[in-house]
Design a protein around this motif. Structure first.
Motif, PDB file in Angstrom:
ATOM      1  N   ARG A  20      91.634   8.479  -6.316  1.00 57.65           N
ATOM      2  CA  ARG A  20      91.600   7.077  -5.895  1.00 57.65           C
ATOM      3  C   ARG A  20      90.971   6.993  -4.508  1.00 57.65           C
ATOM      4  N   SER A  22      90.796   5.729  -0.603  1.00 53.17           N
ATOM      5  CA  SER A  22      91.730   5.561   0.498  1.00 53.17           C
ATOM      6  C   SER A  22      91.299   4.352   1.308  1.00 53.17           C
ATOM      7  N   GLU A  23      92.203   3.799   2.054  1.00 52.40           N
ATOM      8  CA  GLU A  23      91.870   2.670   2.927  1.00 52.40           C
ATOM      9  C   GLU A  23      91.163   3.140   4.201  1.00 52.40           C
ATOM     10  N   ARG A  24      91.271   4.409   4.472  1.00 49.07           N
ATOM     11  CA  ARG A  24      90.759   4.988   5.706  1.00 49.07           C
ATOM     12  C   ARG A  24      89.239   5.107   5.682  1.00 49.07           C
ATOM     13  N   TYR A  32      87.111   7.539   2.644  1.00 50.08           N
ATOM     14  CA  TYR A  32      87.917   8.705   2.299  1.00 50.08           C
ATOM     15  C   TYR A  32      88.392   8.544   0.866  1.00 50.08           C
ATOM     16  N   TRP A  33      88.598   9.660   0.193  1.00 49.34           N
ATOM     17  CA  TRP A  33      89.077   9.664  -1.188  1.00 49.34           C
ATOM     18  C   TRP A  33      90.266  10.598  -1.297  1.00 49.34           C
ATOM     19  N   TRP A  34      91.248  10.202  -2.092  1.00 47.84           N
ATOM     20  CA  TRP A  34      92.362  11.086  -2.401  1.00 47.84           C
ATOM     21  C   TRP A  34      91.953  11.939  -3.584  1.00 47.84           C
ATOM     22  N   GLU A  44      93.252  14.218   1.270  1.00 48.49           N
ATOM     23  CA  GLU A  44      92.367  13.108   1.585  1.00 48.49           C
ATOM     24  C   GLU A  44      91.075  13.692   2.158  1.00 48.49           C
TER      25      GLU A  44
END
Length: 155
Positions: A20, A22-24, A32-34, A44
């Motif tokens: 998913r 990331s909000e970052r 960023y991606w998890w 992350e």
């Protein structure tokens, strides 16, 4: 406002699978991606570190932190093993050329210092000359025996 990142959901990079977004965002605006590693841990990762191109100059993240460390250790061990095999092969070739020129007991000694440690011995003979041009056995921690005055040089 930064642009919307490319959808990477489900893509696999090494041992990481993108789960998913990331909000970052990074300082340069990368998303960023998890990601989930094959071992089950999540991490992350910035999108600029996810790539299939392993020849690129930027570093690429392909596993979680623990798996990355394990892979790094395995690579170092494999390199050390390969170099030790090469040293032993070079010693065998050098010793083959010295048959009849050096005492036979020297040719019975281990090939390298690591080989001597494995066998629990103190001396080894590579068949090469030391920096002072002696051809003699070596101690695993003491250098050439001819330099130490314990054994005369063969040639």
């Amino acid at each position: 406002m930064p642009s919307k990142p490319r959808n990477r959901l489900g893509e696999v990079y090494g041992q990481l699978t993108v789960l998913r977004a990331s909000e970052r965002r990074s300082a340069s605006g990368n998303a960023y991606w998890w990601c989930r590693c094959s071992c089950g841990r999540e991490r992350e990762v910035p999108s600029d570190k996810l790539s299939h191109n392993l020849a690129r100059s930027k570093p690429v993240i392909t596993a979680c932190l623990q798996c990355s460390r394990e892979l790094q250790i395995e690579a170092v061990c494999a390199k050390n093993d390969r170099e030790e095999r090469e040293r032993r092969q070079a010693a065998l070739e050098a010793r083959a050329a010295l048959k009849g020129l050096v005492p036979e007991r020297w040719l019975q000694l281990p090939l390298t210092d690591a080989h001597a440690r494995e066998l629990g011995q103190v001396l080894f003979f590579r068949g090469t000359r030391c920096l002072r041009d002696h051809l003699a056995p070596y101690r695993i921690n003491g250098g050439c025996q001819a330099c130490a005055g314990q054994t005369p040089s063969a040639l």
